[in-house]
Motif scaffolding. Sequence first.
Motif, PDB file in Angstrom:
ATOM      1  N   HIS A   1      48.198  31.441  48.476  1.00 58.03           N
ATOM      2  CA  HIS A   1      46.913  32.145  48.284  1.00 58.03           C
ATOM      3  C   HIS A   1      46.344  31.864  46.891  1.00 58.03           C
ATOM      4  CE1 HIS A   1      46.796  35.251  51.744  1.00 58.03           C
ATOM      5  NE2 HIS A   1      47.678  34.321  52.051  1.00 58.03           N
ATOM      6  N   LYS A   2      47.224  31.882  45.894  1.00 59.84           N
ATOM      7  CA  LYS A   2      46.776  31.621  44.513  1.00 59.84           C
ATOM      8  C   LYS A   2      46.258  30.189  44.395  1.00 59.84           C
ATOM      9  CE  LYS A   2      47.234  32.021  39.810  1.00 59.84           C
ATOM     10  NZ  LYS A   2      46.655  30.726  39.472  1.00 59.84           N
ATOM     11  N   ASP A   3      46.996  29.223  44.977  1.00 51.92           N
ATOM     12  CA  ASP A   3      46.554  27.822  44.910  1.00 51.92           C
ATOM     13  C   ASP A   3      45.218  27.641  45.645  1.00 51.92           C
ATOM     14  OD1 ASP A   3      48.801  27.237  43.446  1.00 51.92           O
ATOM     15  OD2 ASP A   3      49.909  26.316  45.102  1.00 51.92           O
ATOM     16  N   LEU A   4      45.060  28.366  46.762  1.00 52.26           N
ATOM     17  CA  LEU A   4      43.794  28.283  47.494  1.00 52.26           C
ATOM     18  C   LEU A   4      42.641  28.837  46.654  1.00 52.26           C
ATOM     19  CD1 LEU A   4      44.722  29.460  51.091  1.00 52.26           C
ATOM     20  CD2 LEU A   4      43.468  27.359  50.510  1.00 52.26           C
ATOM     21  N   ARG A   5      42.901  29.959  45.999  1.00 51.77           N
ATOM     22  CA  ARG A   5      41.838  30.554  45.183  1.00 51.77           C
ATOM     23  C   ARG A   5      41.489  29.610  44.026  1.00 51.77           C
ATOM     24  NH1 ARG A   5      40.394  35.438  46.358  1.00 51.77           N
ATOM     25  NH2 ARG A   5      42.440  36.247  46.943  1.00 51.77           N
ATOM     26  N   ASP A   6      42.506  28.969  43.458  1.00 53.70           N
ATOM     27  CA  ASP A   6      42.239  28.004  42.379  1.00 53.70           C
ATOM     28  C   ASP A   6      41.420  26.825  42.916  1.00 53.70           C
ATOM     29  OD1 ASP A   6      43.613  29.600  40.624  1.00 53.70           O
ATOM     30  OD2 ASP A   6      45.450  28.388  40.629  1.00 53.70           O
ATOM     31  N   TRP A   7      41.773  26.387  44.134  1.00 53.81           N
ATOM     32  CA  TRP A   7      41.025  25.263  44.730  1.00 53.81           C
ATOM     33  C   TRP A   7      39.554  25.671  44.903  1.00 53.81           C
ATOM     34  CZ3 TRP A   7      37.821  24.196  48.747  1.00 53.81           C
ATOM     35  CH2 TRP A   7      37.585  22.854  49.030  1.00 53.81           C
ATOM     36  N   ILE A   8      39.340  26.891  45.361  1.00 52.04           N
ATOM     37  CA  ILE A   8      37.953  27.356  45.578  1.00 52.04           C
ATOM     38  C   ILE A   8      37.228  27.459  44.229  1.00 52.04           C
ATOM     39  CG2 ILE A   8      36.516  29.252  46.482  1.00 52.04           C
ATOM     40  CD1 ILE A   8      38.813  29.705  48.587  1.00 52.04           C
ATOM     41  N   THR A   9      37.945  27.916  43.200  1.00 50.45           N
ATOM     42  CA  THR A   9      37.333  27.965  41.858  1.00 50.45           C
ATOM     43  C   THR A   9      36.857  26.585  41.455  1.00 50.45           C
ATOM     44  OG1 THR A   9      38.798  29.766  41.206  1.00 50.45           O
ATOM     45  CG2 THR A   9      37.767  28.525  39.421  1.00 50.45           C
ATOM     46  N   GLN A  10      37.718  25.604  41.655  1.00 55.49           N
ATOM     47  CA  GLN A  10      37.389  24.250  41.186  1.00 55.49           C
ATOM     48  C   GLN A  10      36.365  23.545  42.067  1.00 55.49           C
ATOM     49  OE1 GLN A  10      41.355  22.661  40.922  1.00 55.49           O
ATOM     50  NE2 GLN A  10      41.808  24.141  39.305  1.00 55.49           N
ATOM     51  N   ASN A  11      36.378  23.852  43.353  1.00 56.55           N
ATOM     52  CA  ASN A  11      35.554  23.062  44.279  1.00 56.55           C
ATOM     53  C   ASN A  11      34.347  23.797  44.842  1.00 56.55           C
ATOM     54  OD1 ASN A  11      37.189  20.404  44.795  1.00 56.55           O
ATOM     55  ND2 ASN A  11      38.679  22.073  44.705  1.00 56.55           N
ATOM     56  N   VAL A  12      34.297  25.115  44.665  1.00 53.45           N
ATOM     57  CA  VAL A  12      33.134  25.871  45.140  1.00 53.45           C
ATOM     58  C   VAL A  12      32.539  26.600  43.934  1.00 53.45           C
ATOM     59  CG1 VAL A  12      32.233  27.515  46.832  1.00 53.45           C
ATOM     60  CG2 VAL A  12      34.206  26.101  47.439  1.00 53.45           C
ATOM     61  N   SER A  13      33.104  27.727  43.557  1.00 54.34           N
ATOM     62  CA  SER A  13      32.674  28.380  42.308  1.00 54.34           C
ATOM     63  C   SER A  13      33.667  29.470  41.952  1.00 54.34           C
ATOM     64  CB  SER A  13      31.264  28.976  42.434  1.00 54.34           C
ATOM     65  OG  SER A  13      31.323  30.271  43.017  1.00 54.34           O
ATOM     66  N   ALA A  14      33.720  29.785  40.675  1.00 58.09           N
ATOM     67  CA  ALA A  14      34.648  30.813  40.197  1.00 58.09           C
ATOM     68  C   ALA A  14      34.284  32.170  40.802  1.00 58.09           C
ATOM     69  CB  ALA A  14      34.620  30.878  38.678  1.00 58.09           C
ATOM     70  N   ASP A  15      33.005  32.424  40.910  1.00 50.02           N
ATOM     71  CA  ASP A  15      32.543  33.707  41.428  1.00 50.02           C
ATOM     72  C   ASP A  15      32.951  33.875  42.903  1.00 50.02           C
ATOM     73  OD1 ASP A  15      31.026  36.109  41.202  1.00 50.02           O
ATOM     74  OD2 ASP A  15      29.549  35.143  42.503  1.00 50.02           O
ATOM     75  N   ILE A  16      32.719  32.835  43.690  1.00 49.70           N
ATOM     76  CA  ILE A  16      33.089  32.901  45.109  1.00 49.70           C
ATOM     77  C   ILE A  16      34.604  33.024  45.241  1.00 49.70           C
ATOM     78  CG2 ILE A  16      33.178  31.493  47.236  1.00 49.70           C
ATOM     79  CD1 ILE A  16      30.217  30.636  46.462  1.00 49.70           C
ATOM     80  N   ALA A  17      35.342  32.302  44.424  1.00 47.13           N
ATOM     81  CA  ALA A  17      36.810  32.368  44.492  1.00 47.13           C
ATOM     82  C   ALA A  17      37.318  33.781  44.201  1.00 47.13           C
ATOM     83  CB  ALA A  17      37.427  31.380  43.510  1.00 47.13           C
ATOM     84  N   GLN A  18      36.668  34.449  43.252  1.00 50.04           N
ATOM     85  CA  GLN A  18      37.097  35.815  42.906  1.00 50.04           C
ATOM     86  C   GLN A  18      36.797  36.804  44.020  1.00 50.04           C
ATOM     87  OE1 GLN A  18      39.094  37.416  40.934  1.00 50.04           O
ATOM     88  NE2 GLN A  18      39.492  35.349  40.185  1.00 50.04           N
ATOM     89  N   ASN A  19      35.745  36.515  44.770  1.00 47.31           N
ATOM     90  CA  ASN A  19      35.282  37.494  45.766  1.00 47.31           C
ATOM     91  C   ASN A  19      35.751  37.226  47.189  1.00 47.31           C
ATOM     92  OD1 ASN A  19      33.673  39.439  44.243  1.00 47.31           O
ATOM     93  ND2 ASN A  19      32.543  37.610  43.639  1.00 47.31           N
ATOM     94  N   VAL A  20      36.103  35.981  47.498  1.00 48.08           N
ATOM     95  CA  VAL A  20      36.451  35.691  48.889  1.00 48.08           C
ATOM     96  C   VAL A  20      37.818  36.317  49.217  1.00 48.08           C
ATOM     97  CG1 VAL A  20      37.608  33.440  48.508  1.00 48.08           C
ATOM     98  CG2 VAL A  20      36.485  33.930  50.689  1.00 48.08           C
ATOM     99  N   ARG A  21      37.872  36.883  50.416  1.00 43.52           N
ATOM    100  CA  ARG A  21      39.136  37.510  50.819  1.00 43.52           C
ATOM    101  C   ARG A  21      39.995  36.506  51.572  1.00 43.52           C
ATOM    102  NH1 ARG A  21      36.687  42.745  53.501  1.00 43.52           N
ATOM    103  NH2 ARG A  21      35.236  41.170  54.258  1.00 43.52           N
ATOM    104  N   ILE A  22      41.278  36.470  51.213  1.00 46.87           N
ATOM    105  CA  ILE A  22      42.220  35.550  51.860  1.00 46.87           C
ATOM    106  C   ILE A  22      43.288  36.397  52.543  1.00 46.87           C
ATOM    107  CG2 ILE A  22      43.748  33.565  51.591  1.00 46.87           C
ATOM    108  CD1 ILE A  22      42.306  32.896  48.956  1.00 46.87           C
TER     109      ILE A  22
END
Length: 252
Positions: free
Chosen positions: A188-209
């Motif tokens: 989950h942490k690696d996925l959130r990091d991937w989203i930070t890098q490839n989508v946006s930090a804001d979306i990564a913080q808010n998206v539920r996994i």
Amino acid sequence: MASQRKFVVGGNWKMNGNKSSIDGIISFLNGGQLDENTEVIVAPPAAYLDYVRSNVNASVAVAAQNCYKVASGAFTGEISASMIKDIGADWVILGHSERRHVFGETDELIGEKVKFALSQGLKVIACIGEKLEEREAGQTNDVVFRQTKAIADNIGAEDWSRVVIAYEPVWAIGTGKTATPDQAQAVHKDLRDWITQNVSADIAQNVRIQYGGSVNAKNCVELAAKPDIDGFLVGGASLKPDFVTIVNARKA
Ligand code: PEP
């Protein structure tokens, strides 16, 4: 940051049940004390979507388990996003591992379905997860990042609030073999990091996994305590009153 993301628990009934057994599920959902800080979604078979929507409490959302990538037409056996909305359901599960590995759905098709479902106003639980041989070959992140990219490329920035990602290692689904809380948290942490890098930090913080894979009334509390686990997608246990315990995992 986990506290800002509303815990979300889905019950995927798969191809199980009949009116009589579904009445039993509806009665423990309607009668149970469900944590009001948890968003609860149930996904009955398509044949019972309308029945469940009409009988379960309004506070419980209803999802289809699948839908097709276009509005209507000659696609025997499929259901459309507008049909799901028409009966009053708001959600659809897309890319479940059984759709991928039993029915041969590709990353590309799942991406197209996600795009179309969102364009029709549905909310989406988008599933990803590696097979056992992929985990054993050290390819977990390669697989889940590839699957996530195929989904993320089809989500506009304004639509991410209507998407939940479900990380479901295939080897843990329906097997009784749960990922340990540390194994799940790491992905989950690696996925959130991937989203930070490839989508946006804001979306990564808010998206539920969500985590999915043999979640039950016993293991849910420890899994729910992990900072990047924002809920569960539950198969077998969602057919039993244990589902109420799982919904309430953060309260325990
Ligand atoms: C699922 O179907 O998404 C699932 C996680 O099933 P189970 O809980 O039975 O492993």
